[in-house]
Design an enzyme around this catalytic site. Structure first.
Site: not given
Length: 293
Positions: A46, A119, A156
């Site tokens: 990331e 995200k 993540c």
């Protein structure tokens, strides 16, 4: 299922410098090494262009976000993907007009950008103050039919949510990929979440019968008020959740693994995990308080 039965996937683990050009060059070198070893789908960590700036809240870091079309790492990786004929999910800090997102752009093996994922779950805590920098993603959970496999991508903090993995599996994902930046916790540096982090994703693999690939960073990064030691531990699990490849907590490099997609499809069908689902009983999952509407 996309063409061919076998796919070879790699996860790259690396430490980042303050110099973005150096990071892009290092990432390219590791992509080339993984490709030379036979990898077809290669996952980078990331926000690999620089230090993990979310350690602190500082308005100057907001300027790091640029539109997809202007990102230098993405432009270079599109060229590399086309040259090497590899699939590269590329993590960037995206500016879209007045909105800022933590985004992965999917680059297919011909160098084309075939889509993006923003995200969805945004953490907010000491050392990981992402709500200051990112709006919650608006793309939903997607699956892309790349040259080698149908891939789903979370970023993540998304990897802690089984709902995200299930959404991608239901949409036909043959691989679940998670670029990551995670390490020590500034309030309590003795707290080690590496094992918990891995087990959460291993559960996604086992519950959906889909391999999982996680690529993390390593190194110690010092911010303004906080510092983090990223614990690496990048890994690949098979469709039962067993770790089949794993890196240590300090080394740069890559891991690589091949999977037979037809075998996996047969296994998913025979287990009946999707056949026996009861979506009519899961309505409380769509509410924040767990009460069905």
């Amino acid at each position: 299922m996309t063409q061919g039965s076998s796919v070879t996937v790699a996860a790259i683990q690396m430490a980042m410098e303050a110099d973005s050009a150096a990071n892009i060059a290092r990432a390219e070198g590791l992509v080339r090494e993984a490709s030379a070893a036979g990898a077809q789908v290669i996952l980078l960590p990331e926000l690999f262009e620089g230090h993990y700036f979310c350690k602190d809240q500082h308005p100057e870091f907001l300027k790091l976000a640029v539109p997809v079309e202007e990102n230098p790492a993405l432009a270079r990786m599109c060229e590399v993907a086309a040259e090497l004929k590899v699939v590269l999910p590329i993590s960037i800090y995206e500016r879209a007009n007045q909105a800022l997102f933590n985004t992965v752009v999917i680059v297919d093996a011909d160098g084309r950008k075939i889509g993006k994922y923003r995200k969805s779950h945004i953490p907010d805590g000491p050392g990981y103050t992402e709500k200051y920098y990112f709006s919650p993603g608006d793309t939903g959970f997607k699956v892309w039919p790349t040259a080698y496999a149908q891939i789903g991508v979370g970023i993540c903090w998304d990897q802690w949510f089984p709902e995200a993995a299930r959404c991608m599996a239901l949409a036909g994902a043959e691989l679940l990929l998670y670029p990551t930046a995670i390490g020590s916790e500034p309030p309590n540096p003795e707290w080690d979440s590496a094992g918990h982090w891995q087990r959460a994703m291993q559960g996604h693999a086992a519950s959906n019968l889909v391999p999982v690939v996680a690529a993390n960073r390593v190194g110690h990064e010092v911010g303004i008020a906080n510092s983090i030691t990223f614990y690496g531990s990048s890994f690949i699990s098979d469709a039962t959740g067993e770790k089949v490849q794993e890196l240590d907590r300090i080394s740069e490099g890559f891991i690589i693994q091949s999977f037979d997609l037809q075998v996996q499809e047969s296994m998913r069908n025979s287990w009946g995990l999707f056949r026996d689902r009861r979506p009519d009983l899961y309505r409380n999952l769509t509410t924040l308080d767990g009460e069905p509407e």
